[in-house]
Scaffold this motif. Structure first.
Motif, PDB file in Angstrom:
ATOM      1  N   TYR A 157       0.701  -1.424   0.100  1.00 49.67           N
ATOM      2  CA  TYR A 157       0.035  -0.152  -0.054  1.00 49.67           C
ATOM      3  C   TYR A 157       1.018   1.285  -0.165  1.00 49.67           C
ATOM      4  O   TYR A 157       0.540   2.200  -0.735  1.00 49.67           O
ATOM      5  CB  TYR A 157      -0.951   0.025   1.241  1.00 49.67           C
ATOM      6  CG  TYR A 157      -1.834   1.143   1.353  1.00 49.67           C
ATOM      7  CD1 TYR A 157      -2.993   1.115   1.060  1.00 49.67           C
ATOM      8  CD2 TYR A 157      -1.362   2.618   1.861  1.00 49.67           C
ATOM      9  CE1 TYR A 157      -3.987   2.384   1.278  1.00 49.67           C
ATOM     10  CE2 TYR A 157      -2.067   3.566   1.660  1.00 49.67           C
ATOM     11  CZ  TYR A 157      -3.464   3.517   1.487  1.00 49.67           C
ATOM     12  OH  TYR A 157      -4.076   4.655   1.597  1.00 49.67           O
ATOM     13  N   ALA A 158       1.987   1.303   0.878  1.00 44.38           N
ATOM     14  CA  ALA A 158       2.766   2.393   1.050  1.00 44.38           C
ATOM     15  C   ALA A 158       3.502   2.486  -0.200  1.00 44.38           C
ATOM     16  O   ALA A 158       3.806   3.730  -0.742  1.00 44.38           O
ATOM     17  CB  ALA A 158       3.608   2.101   2.275  1.00 44.38           C
ATOM     18  N   LEU A 159       3.908   1.687  -1.106  1.00 42.56           N
ATOM     19  CA  LEU A 159       4.649   1.976  -2.197  1.00 42.56           C
ATOM     20  C   LEU A 159       3.599   2.454  -3.301  1.00 42.56           C
ATOM     21  O   LEU A 159       4.116   3.301  -4.145  1.00 42.56           O
ATOM     22  CB  LEU A 159       5.125   0.625  -2.609  1.00 42.56           C
ATOM     23  CG  LEU A 159       5.748   0.399  -4.264  1.00 42.56           C
ATOM     24  CD1 LEU A 159       7.030   1.455  -4.179  1.00 42.56           C
ATOM     25  CD2 LEU A 159       6.393  -0.790  -4.504  1.00 42.56           C
ATOM     26  N   GLY A 160       2.337   1.934  -3.332  1.00 46.29           N
ATOM     27  CA  GLY A 160       1.488   2.569  -4.285  1.00 46.29           C
ATOM     28  C   GLY A 160       1.251   3.982  -3.902  1.00 46.29           C
ATOM     29  O   GLY A 160       1.140   4.908  -4.892  1.00 46.29           O
ATOM     30  N   ALA A 161       1.046   4.237  -2.536  1.00 45.53           N
ATOM     31  CA  ALA A 161       1.074   5.674  -2.160  1.00 45.53           C
ATOM     32  C   ALA A 161       1.984   6.370  -2.874  1.00 45.53           C
ATOM     33  O   ALA A 161       2.189   7.680  -3.111  1.00 45.53           O
ATOM     34  CB  ALA A 161       0.636   5.884  -0.661  1.00 45.53           C
ATOM     35  N   SER A 162       3.386   5.997  -2.456  1.00 47.27           N
ATOM     36  CA  SER A 162       4.809   6.828  -2.923  1.00 47.27           C
ATOM     37  C   SER A 162       4.461   6.981  -4.265  1.00 47.27           C
ATOM     38  O   SER A 162       4.924   7.985  -4.788  1.00 47.27           O
ATOM     39  CB  SER A 162       5.768   5.783  -2.530  1.00 47.27           C
ATOM     40  OG  SER A 162       5.668   5.804  -1.057  1.00 47.27           O
ATOM     41  N   LEU A 163       4.372   6.002  -5.304  1.00 45.23           N
ATOM     42  CA  LEU A 163       4.307   6.160  -6.832  1.00 45.23           C
ATOM     43  C   LEU A 163       3.049   7.136  -7.138  1.00 45.23           C
ATOM     44  O   LEU A 163       3.375   7.917  -8.009  1.00 45.23           O
ATOM     45  CB  LEU A 163       3.994   4.623  -7.298  1.00 45.23           C
ATOM     46  CG  LEU A 163       5.012   3.791  -7.231  1.00 45.23           C
ATOM     47  CD1 LEU A 163       4.528   2.504  -7.646  1.00 45.23           C
ATOM     48  CD2 LEU A 163       6.200   4.138  -7.932  1.00 45.23           C
ATOM     49  N   LEU A 164       2.062   7.137  -6.319  1.00 44.17           N
ATOM     50  CA  LEU A 164       0.876   8.207  -6.722  1.00 44.17           C
ATOM     51  C   LEU A 164       1.255   9.409  -6.481  1.00 44.17           C
ATOM     52  O   LEU A 164       1.306  10.239  -7.298  1.00 44.17           O
ATOM     53  CB  LEU A 164      -0.336   7.788  -5.798  1.00 44.17           C
ATOM     54  CG  LEU A 164      -1.545   8.576  -6.144  1.00 44.17           C
ATOM     55  CD1 LEU A 164      -1.905   8.525  -7.717  1.00 44.17           C
ATOM     56  CD2 LEU A 164      -2.423   8.474  -5.287  1.00 44.17           C
TER      57      LEU A 164
END
Length: 278
Positions: free
Chosen positions: A207-214
């Motif tokens: 989840y945190a990686l997705g939020a970081s990419l976003l």
């Protein structure tokens, strides 16, 4: 206020005999120095406790974080890291990682001054760097854009002081109480709100990686809340799933949307993410 900037501890100065040093970060409870020496190019992290003020509670764990990170890195096979204690807390010395972080790298893209594909090509390296931590049985617990350093040949994932997955010396250990809320998974925020602590997991890291990419690709947080909201209000918004629509382009946008699924079981594994991106 972070307090006066303190010089490097004597054991570090004696070991490295710096030819140059530059303060690169000065936050509550920690400083990071870039140090050049005859032995090489290093990052030196110093930790000290944070005293209570009208705005925040005391944070004694910040004094322990550098040594805890050093112990975690040893678990991950990093014998090029040393750590120890000083009069204010603990320190560690590790090789310096050169390159922009993920957010800074994608800044031209956010201003629409660069095409999409060169930046999307960095995403598999971020997935791989996180997968290397997971493969050794650890969850990072503090995934955010500033912790992905994009080098010329490799993406480095740094700042593992909050990682969980094995034993660390009890004298340097402390409970996990969440991370920067912009990148907290809903289940982490719910647990912190309910109990004051949580347990990092690989799914929460995804989840945190997705939020970081976003946020790196678009400049927008995954969850909507006022910029000046207290952390408890931020966490309530995350726990309630008040997500913004994902507007990152193409396959990257589709992947981010899946990574930000409210239910951890619905998030892709890192292997699945790599297959989407490659």
């Amino acid at each position: 206020m972070s307090g006066p900037i303190l010089d490097l501890p004597t054991p570090v100065l004696d070991a490295l005999t710096p030819t140059s040093r530059r303060l690169v970060a000065d936050r509550r409870g920690s400083t990071v120095w870039e140090v050049e020496s005859p032995q090489g190019h290093y990052a030196v992290k110093l930790g000290r406790p944070v005293e209570a003020t009208a705005e925040w509670d005391a944070q004694p764990w910040t004094a322990l974080a550098p040594a805890r990170e050093g112990a975690v890195l040893h678990h991950l096979g990093r014998r090029d890291v040393v750590y120890g204690e000083w009069e204010h807390g603990t320190w560690n010395v590790q090789p310096w990682r050169s390159g922009p972080d993920l957010y800074r790298l994608w800044e031209p893209r956010r201003r629409r001054e660069a095409p999409v594909e060169p930046h999307v090509s960095v995403a598999p390296g971020c997935v791989e760097a996180l997968a290397e931590v997971h493969a050794r049985g650890w969850a990072h617990g503090d995934v955010q854009p500033a912790h992905f350093i994009v080098g010329p040949d490799h993406v480095h994932l740094i700042d593992l002081a909050l990682a969980r997955g094995g034993d660390v010396p009890e004298v340097y250990d402390f409970p996990y109480r969440g991370c920067l809320v912009h990148y907290e998974a809903p289940e982490i925020s719910r647990s912190v709100l309910a109990t004051g602590r949580a347990e990092p997991t690989p799914e929460a890291d995804v989840y945190a990686l997705g939020a970081s990419l976003l946020i790196s690709a678009t400049g927008w947080r995954a969850v909507e809340y006022p910029d000046d909201a207290p952390r408890s209000v931020q966490r309530e918004a995350v726990a309630d799933g008040r997500r913004r629509p994902v507007k990152a382009p193409g396959r990257l946008g589709e992947l981010i949307d899946a990574m930000l699924s409210h239910d951890p079981k619905d998030r892709p594994t890192l292997q699945e993410a790599a297959e989407v991106l490659n």
